[in-house]
Design an enzyme around this catalytic site. Sequence first.
Site, PDB file in Angstrom:
ATOM      1  N   SER A 118       0.825  -1.203   0.000  1.00  0.00           N
ATOM      2  CA  SER A 118       0.000   0.000   0.000  1.00  0.00           C
ATOM      3  C   SER A 118       0.871   1.270   0.000  1.00  0.00           C
ATOM      4  CB  SER A 118      -0.971  -0.037   1.177  1.00  0.00           C
ATOM      5  OG  SER A 118      -2.128   0.717   0.884  1.00  0.00           O
ATOM      6  N   LYS A 170     -20.820  17.766   8.278  1.00  0.00           N
ATOM      7  CA  LYS A 170     -19.826  18.222   9.264  1.00  0.00           C
ATOM      8  C   LYS A 170     -19.700  17.178  10.379  1.00  0.00           C
ATOM      9  CE  LYS A 170     -16.996  21.059  11.262  1.00  0.00           C
ATOM     10  NZ  LYS A 170     -15.659  21.301  10.699  1.00  0.00           N
TER      11      LYS A 170
END
Length: 299
Positions: A118, A170
């Site tokens: 990765s 949010k």
Amino acid sequence: MSDDLKIDLKKQRRKTIFWRVFAISILVFLIFIWTSDIFDSKNRDHIAKLSISGLIYENDQYNDPLALIKKNDNANALILNINSPGGTAAASEILFTKIREIGEIKPVVAICGTLCASGGYIVALASDYIIALNTSLTGSVGVIVQTPEIEGLLKKLGISVNEIKSGKLKGEPSFFKSIDIEVKKSLQDSVEKTNSWFLDLVAERRKIPVNNLRDISTGKVYNGVEALEKSLVDEIGYQTEAVEWLNNIAGISANTPIIDYRMPQEAGLISFILQRLGLKLNQNKNMIGLTGLLLQWQP
């Protein structure tokens, strides 16, 4: 005062003077080591080596070694020893960029150790040539976001969380409630865009057509032999093969010394002196956790 006592006092003074001179000499020697490059083997032609290990996150630990390698004309090449499962997307990108700056002026070869997956593989992509062991684990090309959810536990405990926010997305995702469709779609969009960047980077650096990345894009981990078949690495081997490649590509002698640029993090005179003499103090630093978009292999 007897003659014998006078003689003893003279001997004592001589000893005192000797040890004072000796102490001053040692102090001068230490200051000399501190300010001089006489013991620094980096002032001669060499191959720089840097170990990238553990989780990759934004802590600037590689900044100084990479800067030194970049500006040191005596560092004729760079060998990266990578043993990392990856880390955050941003930190992996930053490290890739810094290594490519070196690659623009001197050859860089990466050696995949036990794990080069990765974000660790992104670091390897910054090199000009990638070598892996037969048993190395590499690839894991993909992006992941994980977030725990404790809403059920809070209900059992009779605890509720009040929330006031400026917009629906949010503070999302939140530990305190399940992810709804809109939040999941937003996160999936970020993951897919970052993954596209990752795949484009693999295609560009490994010269693999994007259409041929179907298997790689699943996030699968490959051993060294499989990675070679998929063109994710260039060769099976280790440091000997890295030096041979540098000799073939840049004419760097196989007898050129290899110098480790991983700097001890301890500050102070004693650490500095140990470093100059080729010694170092043991370190044991742990990183508790990572947040954000992760380029990390998780077994």
